[in-house]
Design a protein around this motif. Structure first.
Motif, PDB file in Angstrom:
ATOM      1  N   PHE A   1     -11.081   3.813   6.938  1.00 16.25           N
ATOM      2  CA  PHE A   1     -10.526   3.385   5.651  1.00 16.25           C
ATOM      3  C   PHE A   1     -11.279   2.180   5.112  1.00 16.25           C
ATOM      4  O   PHE A   1     -11.609   1.260   5.854  1.00 16.25           O
ATOM      5  CB  PHE A   1      -9.042   3.011   5.795  1.00 16.25           C
ATOM      6  CG  PHE A   1      -8.145   4.170   6.090  1.00 16.25           C
ATOM      7  CD1 PHE A   1      -7.530   4.861   5.058  1.00 16.25           C
ATOM      8  CD2 PHE A   1      -7.918   4.578   7.393  1.00 16.25           C
ATOM      9  CE1 PHE A   1      -6.700   5.938   5.321  1.00 16.25           C
ATOM     10  CE2 PHE A   1      -7.102   5.652   7.671  1.00 16.25           C
ATOM     11  CZ  PHE A   1      -6.477   6.336   6.630  1.00 16.25           C
ATOM     12  N   LYS A   2     -11.505   2.205   3.827  1.00 15.97           N
ATOM     13  CA  LYS A   2     -12.055   1.064   3.108  1.00 15.97           C
ATOM     14  C   LYS A   2     -10.890   0.385   2.385  1.00 15.97           C
ATOM     15  O   LYS A   2     -10.015   1.074   1.841  1.00 15.97           O
ATOM     16  CB  LYS A   2     -13.089   1.569   2.105  1.00 15.97           C
ATOM     17  CG  LYS A   2     -13.862   0.496   1.372  1.00 15.97           C
ATOM     18  CD  LYS A   2     -14.881   1.173   0.454  1.00 15.97           C
ATOM     19  CE  LYS A   2     -15.988   1.814   1.247  1.00 15.97           C
ATOM     20  NZ  LYS A   2     -16.899   2.601   0.394  1.00 15.97           N
ATOM     21  N   PRO A   3     -10.822  -0.940   2.342  1.00 15.94           N
ATOM     22  CA  PRO A   3      -9.718  -1.596   1.639  1.00 15.94           C
ATOM     23  C   PRO A   3      -9.687  -1.239   0.158  1.00 15.94           C
ATOM     24  O   PRO A   3     -10.718  -0.980  -0.470  1.00 15.94           O
ATOM     25  CB  PRO A   3     -10.008  -3.093   1.837  1.00 15.94           C
ATOM     26  CG  PRO A   3     -10.929  -3.165   3.000  1.00 15.94           C
ATOM     27  CD  PRO A   3     -11.728  -1.901   2.991  1.00 15.94           C
ATOM     28  N   GLY A   4      -8.505  -1.256  -0.404  1.00 15.84           N
ATOM     29  CA  GLY A   4      -8.353  -0.968  -1.821  1.00 15.84           C
ATOM     30  C   GLY A   4      -9.148  -1.897  -2.708  1.00 15.84           C
ATOM     31  O   GLY A   4      -9.697  -1.486  -3.737  1.00 15.84           O
ATOM     32  N   GLU A   5      -9.232  -3.178  -2.333  1.00 13.34           N
ATOM     33  CA  GLU A   5      -9.997  -4.141  -3.123  1.00 13.34           C
ATOM     34  C   GLU A   5     -11.478  -3.766  -3.158  1.00 13.34           C
ATOM     35  O   GLU A   5     -12.149  -3.931  -4.176  1.00 13.34           O
ATOM     36  CB  GLU A   5      -9.833  -5.555  -2.564  1.00 13.34           C
ATOM     37  CG  GLU A   5      -8.561  -6.245  -2.999  1.00 13.34           C
ATOM     38  CD  GLU A   5      -8.573  -6.597  -4.487  1.00 13.34           C
ATOM     39  OE1 GLU A   5      -9.649  -6.891  -5.027  1.00 13.34           O
ATOM     40  OE2 GLU A   5      -7.500  -6.570  -5.104  1.00 13.34           O
TER      41      GLU A   5
END
Length: 659
Positions: free
Chosen positions: A293-297
């Protein structure tokens, strides 16, 4: 022209035939809930994957043995029911089952061996398999290509409404020497032993492949999009651009070359007149990563970056074999796309305001390094497309540009009309001579693998005045007319086993410096080092400052000036119909962790100074999303203000008197 949807997901599903229960947890409700949570306008779904399995009832291919229903059809219908487009993915160059069952379909190297990517043919079935390991198949309009045509026809006939087709792994080699290709070359009067003939045949037959796929699609679905990936969106492969209705720039920045690869490609494809999008991934690394997962930011920054350069957005995901959509993924995507929707009207139309052009060389490293120096200096630029020099005030030719005779004539007309030129390294060198009269004569090289730069006052701002290392050697030139603004200082000798000094490069010889490194002759500036290549490889701030100082002696037509740290990015568009300028400011600082570039911290910048130089009278300055008014001053046509804050991204709208 096909107009792409602005907020897309590219949904992979490369699923082993050893896994059963395929799609058993798929539900229309879950699928639609994910699309809504992600705020999607389009999702690319799958007909056939790299394993060679199909995900619909097929008479042409092989349906996945663990699948008991039309998963493709269910996804298409579910997306359409809520107004989301669903173009369809078909693997092309990689298909494991087809490679195993039809070795005659495999691509071949010149020595007759099978062409493959990261594949060890000596391994047994129980040996560990590396990532992204596949056998290449031949798409040169032969028997395997006919199989893809049949798959295409079947999909187009089966589904009433096909939004588009996406073919993957299309242009990963330059030539193929399988039996069909060798026979085809001979039939065409080409010599298979001649490398250039083999490359020519490969291009011709791949163009035939694209054309035939497009004809099949558009006979039944004339408004559908079509794109051929893996080389189909590379500026230096224009021979493959005509077959696609649009361009999808697959740049997964965490693992595939960083965050500055996309901007110059976006600027190039905007020039083609076709719609284009940037593609990143939801993954921590890249494709095929389950559970990453990549952060939403970080996703927000990436989509804002795509839109800064006029690109629509696509985020890669991979569905679990169960068919259940991961809602955490779509919450992250939705966080990014909810912001993207707010800035679409300011980003996805209008024209760039840059009057600085880069003429792309055949060397991507030089192009990216040159673009990176400009991006880090917040100097906006565009691409010189089809030799239209006249659209710019100043043009840069990075490192290795060789022009056609017609382009040389156009460049000379540009210079005569007052245009300015900065060229570097081996650019404009042909047959041992410079292609234009710049007051310098080409003399080859000095015979050293590295040398040193000694910079004078004219180009020295922010640099060191001691000789500093250039990691690639300068071109040797004789100055006939013009001012020498920097010198090449040579080492005592080259580094060999017989003669060397210390661990790395030989030190400079203080007495051997009377060699031109930077020469200005009127509106032409030449830098003898390959500055783009050097900066991409080594990233020294002193090389960048030297290059920018040289550029600033020529280029004075910037539409805007912004003072941000080097991680800041800035671009501006003019929207004539709305009578407004849209200034996009980005700030994040990727850091390397292991083999991955990560964006985690998103520190704000406050009171960012901006100067605007445009012919129209600015009447109002406001932040696009929050609607905050920004006070400004005007002096002799220059508008100045401070952007109160930039966190991740800020869009500033400048309304003009005609609005």
């Amino acid at each position: 022209m096909v107009q792409l949807s602005p907020r897309q997901v590219h949904l992979d599903f490369h699923t082993s035939p050893a896994i059963d229960g395929i799609g058993e947890e798929f539900s229309r409700e879950n699928f639609q809930a994910a699309l809504k949570e992600g705020n999607l306008s389009s999702i690319t779904v799958f007909a056939k994957c790299h394993h060679g399995q199909c995900y619909y009832p097929t008479k042409v291919g092989t349906m996945h043995p663990g699948l008991k229903f039309d998963l493709l059809g269910e996804m298409v219908d579910a997306a359409h029911e809520i107004g989301v487009k669903a173009p369809i993915y078909i693997t092309a160059g990689w298909s494991a089952m087809d490679a195993e069952n039809h070795p005659e379909w495999c691509g071949r190297k010149k020595d007759g061996s099978i062409s493959a990517s990261n594949y060890d043919f000596s391994c047994g079935p129980d040996d560990p398999k590396p990532a992204c390991s596949w056998i290449d198949l031949c798409l040169n309009d032969g028997s395997y290509a006919r199989h893809i045509y049949d798959i295409t026809q079947e999909v187009c006939d089966r589904y009433e409404h096909v939004d588009g087709l996406f073919y993957d792994i299309c242009f990963i080699r330059e030539a193929c020497y399988c039996d069909e290709c060798v026979a085809g070359m001979k039939e065409m009067g080409l010599d298979p032993s001649n490398e250039e003939d083999a490359k020519k045949y490969y291009v011709i037959k791949h163009q035939d492949f694209m054309r035939k796929c497009g004809e099949i699609l558009h006979k039944k679905h004339p408004e559908a999009s079509i794109f051929f990936n893996s080389g189909g969106a590379e500026p230096n492969m224009p021979e493959y651009h005509d077959g696609s209705t649009h361009f999808e720039m697959e740049d997964l920045p965490t693992s595939w070359g960083g965050y500055d690869k996309m901007p110059f490609r976006a600027k190039f494809f905007e020039r083609t007149g076709k719609s284009y999008l940037g593609m990143t991934g939801k993954f921590h690394t890249d494709w095929g990563e389950f559970g990453g997962f990549k952060p939403g930011e970080a996703l927000k920054f990436e989509v804002a970056s795509m839109m800064t350069y006029g690109a629509r957005c696509s985020i890669g995901d991979q569905m679990h074999p169960s068919g259940k959509m991961d809602m955490e993924t779509y919450r992250n995507i939705g966080y990014a796309y909810n912001y993207a929707q707010k800035i679409e009207e300011y980003s996805l139309h209008g024209r760039p305001t840059a009057k600085l052009g880069i003429y792309l060389s055949k060397n991507d490293t030089s192009n990216e390094g040159t673009a990176k120096m400009l991006l880090e200096s917040q100097i906006d630029f565009d691409i010189v497309y089809q030799d239209h020099f006249e659209e710019f005030d100043t043009v840069i030719l990075p490192d290795y540009v060789e022009l056609s005779d017609g382009a040389v004539e156009k460049l000379q007309e540009f210079l005569k009309a007052g245009g300015k030129l900065l060229f570097t390294g081996e650019s404009l060198v042909k047959d041992g001579k410079f292609q234009i009269d710049a007051g310098i004569r080409y003399e080859g090289n000095y015979g050293y693998e590295k040398d040193y730069l000694l910079i004078g006052d004219e180009l020295g701002e922010g640099t060191v005045r001691s000789p500093f290392l250039a990691y690639s050697p300068a071109v040797k030139v004789e100055v006939e007319e013009g001012d020498v603004l920097a010198n090449v200082m040579l080492p005592y000798f080259g580094r060999t086993y017989g003669k060397y000094c210390s661990h790395k490069n030989t030190p400079y010889n203080p007495a051997d410096y009377d060699h031109a490194a930077a020469v200005q002759n009127g509106n032409i500036m030449y830098l003898a080092h390959k500055m783009g290549e050097i900066y991409k490889g080594y990233g020294s701030v002193y090389h960048r400052r030297y290059f920018i100082n040289a550029l600033r002696r020529l280029y004075g037509a910037q539409a805007f000036e912004v003072k941000m740290p080097s991680a800041g990015r800035a671009a501006m568009r003019y929207q004539a119909e709305e009578g407004r300028y849209c200034l996009s400011l980005l700030y994040a600082s990727p850091i390397t962790r292991g083999a991955v570039e990560v964006i985690e911290d998103m520190p704000p910048l406050y009171n960012v100074p901006v100067k605007i130089h445009v012919p129209e009278k600015i009447t109002r300055v406001v932040t696009a999303v929050s609607g905050e008014e920004i006070p400004f001053t005007r002096d002799n046509g220059t508008v100045e203000f401070c952007v109160p804050y930039v966190q991740c991204h800020q869009m500033v709208v400048l309304e003009t008197e005609q609005a």
